[in-house]
Design a protein around this motif. Structure first.
Motif, PDB file in Angstrom:
ATOM      1  N   MET A 125      -8.236  -1.450  -2.085  1.00  0.00           N
ATOM      2  CA  MET A 125      -7.045  -1.560  -1.258  1.00  0.00           C
ATOM      3  C   MET A 125      -7.389  -2.301   0.020  1.00  0.00           C
ATOM      4  O   MET A 125      -8.303  -1.922   0.736  1.00  0.00           O
ATOM      5  N   THR A 181       3.301  -6.784  -1.823  1.00  0.00           N
ATOM      6  CA  THR A 181       2.628  -5.949  -2.824  1.00  0.00           C
ATOM      7  C   THR A 181       1.607  -5.033  -2.172  1.00  0.00           C
ATOM      8  O   THR A 181       1.546  -3.834  -2.468  1.00  0.00           O
ATOM      9  N   ARG A 209       3.375  -2.359  -0.165  1.00  0.00           N
ATOM     10  CA  ARG A 209       3.960  -1.341  -1.040  1.00  0.00           C
ATOM     11  C   ARG A 209       2.882  -0.406  -1.581  1.00  0.00           C
ATOM     12  O   ARG A 209       3.092   0.811  -1.689  1.00  0.00           O
ATOM     13  N   THR A 210       1.718  -0.967  -1.909  1.00  0.00           N
ATOM     14  CA  THR A 210       0.617  -0.137  -2.409  1.00  0.00           C
ATOM     15  C   THR A 210       0.164   0.860  -1.359  1.00  0.00           C
ATOM     16  O   THR A 210      -0.070   2.035  -1.657  1.00  0.00           O
ATOM     17  N   TRP A 211       0.032   0.406  -0.115  1.00  0.00           N
ATOM     18  CA  TRP A 211      -0.328   1.308   0.972  1.00  0.00           C
ATOM     19  C   TRP A 211       0.713   2.415   1.129  1.00  0.00           C
ATOM     20  O   TRP A 211       0.372   3.587   1.311  1.00  0.00           O
ATOM     21  N   TRP A 242       0.495   5.062  -1.629  1.00  0.00           N
ATOM     22  CA  TRP A 242      -0.691   5.901  -1.433  1.00  0.00           C
ATOM     23  C   TRP A 242      -0.494   6.890  -0.288  1.00  0.00           C
ATOM     24  O   TRP A 242      -0.748   8.098  -0.436  1.00  0.00           O
TER      25      TRP A 242
END
Length: 271
Positions: free
Chosen positions: A1, A10, A13-15, A18
């Protein structure tokens, strides 16, 4: 990450996924215990006050740990503070799931709350590191909604695992399992986000903050309002069982539905 560069939707959004996921751990650990009071009392020979103390000590750990987590996140960084807290929470939650008496249960509950207090601080601090303005407000709102949803889901999960999953140890065993999973992801993917040059506060920060009138009264007011919520969690199951004869399933549905109603009303009010 990796840190999201400007326009990298993207990574952002991943952060957010999580940080939202780990922010759900404290309310899950608190509310999964709601329908287990009779099973715990019978399984460990607890007095009624010990069952209520299992809620209170968890909340006490959360309360004590948050200012310490805030200092740690600024002094040593978001990543080491998060990892340290999750390890404490993992030890405490494992102790709860294998407890053979009331002392082990209560000690483990306090340590679990103390460790998970970092999860009430670090995700929000990390979001402030990564974004600002409208993006920060939206991200905070998403985390807050997920956090508020867990008190509705966790009692039902606890009841289902109690009845269909193998008993109260299995129900409580979900907590260390999810904490261990969160710790593994944090160790693998959560890079440090604390901005270079951030002030490193010492213990003298706490009395200095206390001298500021507005934050002090906001904190005290929030604590007073929250105490009613936690009192409901601690006393609700026994009160419902003794007054109207509800069983564990009915209590889980009633309290879960109540919290869901609070959330729905809050979301409606925001519009």
């Amino acid at each position: 990450m990796t840190l999201p560069a400007t326009g990298n939707q993207t990574a952002a959004r991943t952060w957010l996924i999580w940080l939202t996921a780990i922010a759900c751990l404290p309310p899950l650990g608190l509310n999964v215990l709601v329908p287990l009071d009779v099973a715990l009392r019978d399984g460990l020979g607890l007095a009624q006050w010990q069952g209520q103390a299992a809620i209170a000590l968890y909340v006490l750990g959360l309360a004590i740990g948050q200012p310490l987590a805030g200092i740690g996140a600024d002094r040593w960084g978001r990543r080491p503070t998060l990892l340290g807290g999750l390890w404490v929470a993992l030890f405490g939650s494992v102790l709860v799931s294998i407890a053979g008496n009331g002392t082990s249960l209560l000690t483990g509950r306090f340590l679990t709350g103390l460790g998970l207090s970092v999860v009430l601080v670090v995700p929000r601090a990390t979001l402030r590191d990564l974004c600002q303005g409208a993006a920060l407000q939206r991200s905070m709102a998403i985390v807050s909604v997920a956090f508020a949803l867990m008190p509705a889901v966790a009692p039902l999960l606890g009841w289902w695992l109690l009845v269909h999953g193998g008993g109260w140890r299995v129900a409580l065993g979900v907590v260390p399992l999810l904490i261990a999973l969160g710790g593994a992801v944090a160790l693998w993917r959560h890079v440090e986000t604390r901005p270079t040059g951030t002030a490193r506060p010492g213990w003298d920060t706490l009395p200095v903050l206390w001298l500021h009138r507005t934050p002090r009264w906001v904190a005290l007011g929030f604590a007073a309002i929250s105490s009613v919520f936690f009192l409901l969690i601690a006393l609700g199951p026994a009160a419902l069982r003794e007054s109207v004869g509800l069983n564990a399933r009915e209590i889980a549905w009633m309290l879960g539905g109540t919290y869901l109603g609070f959330l729905a009303g809050s979301l409606w009010g925001m519009h």
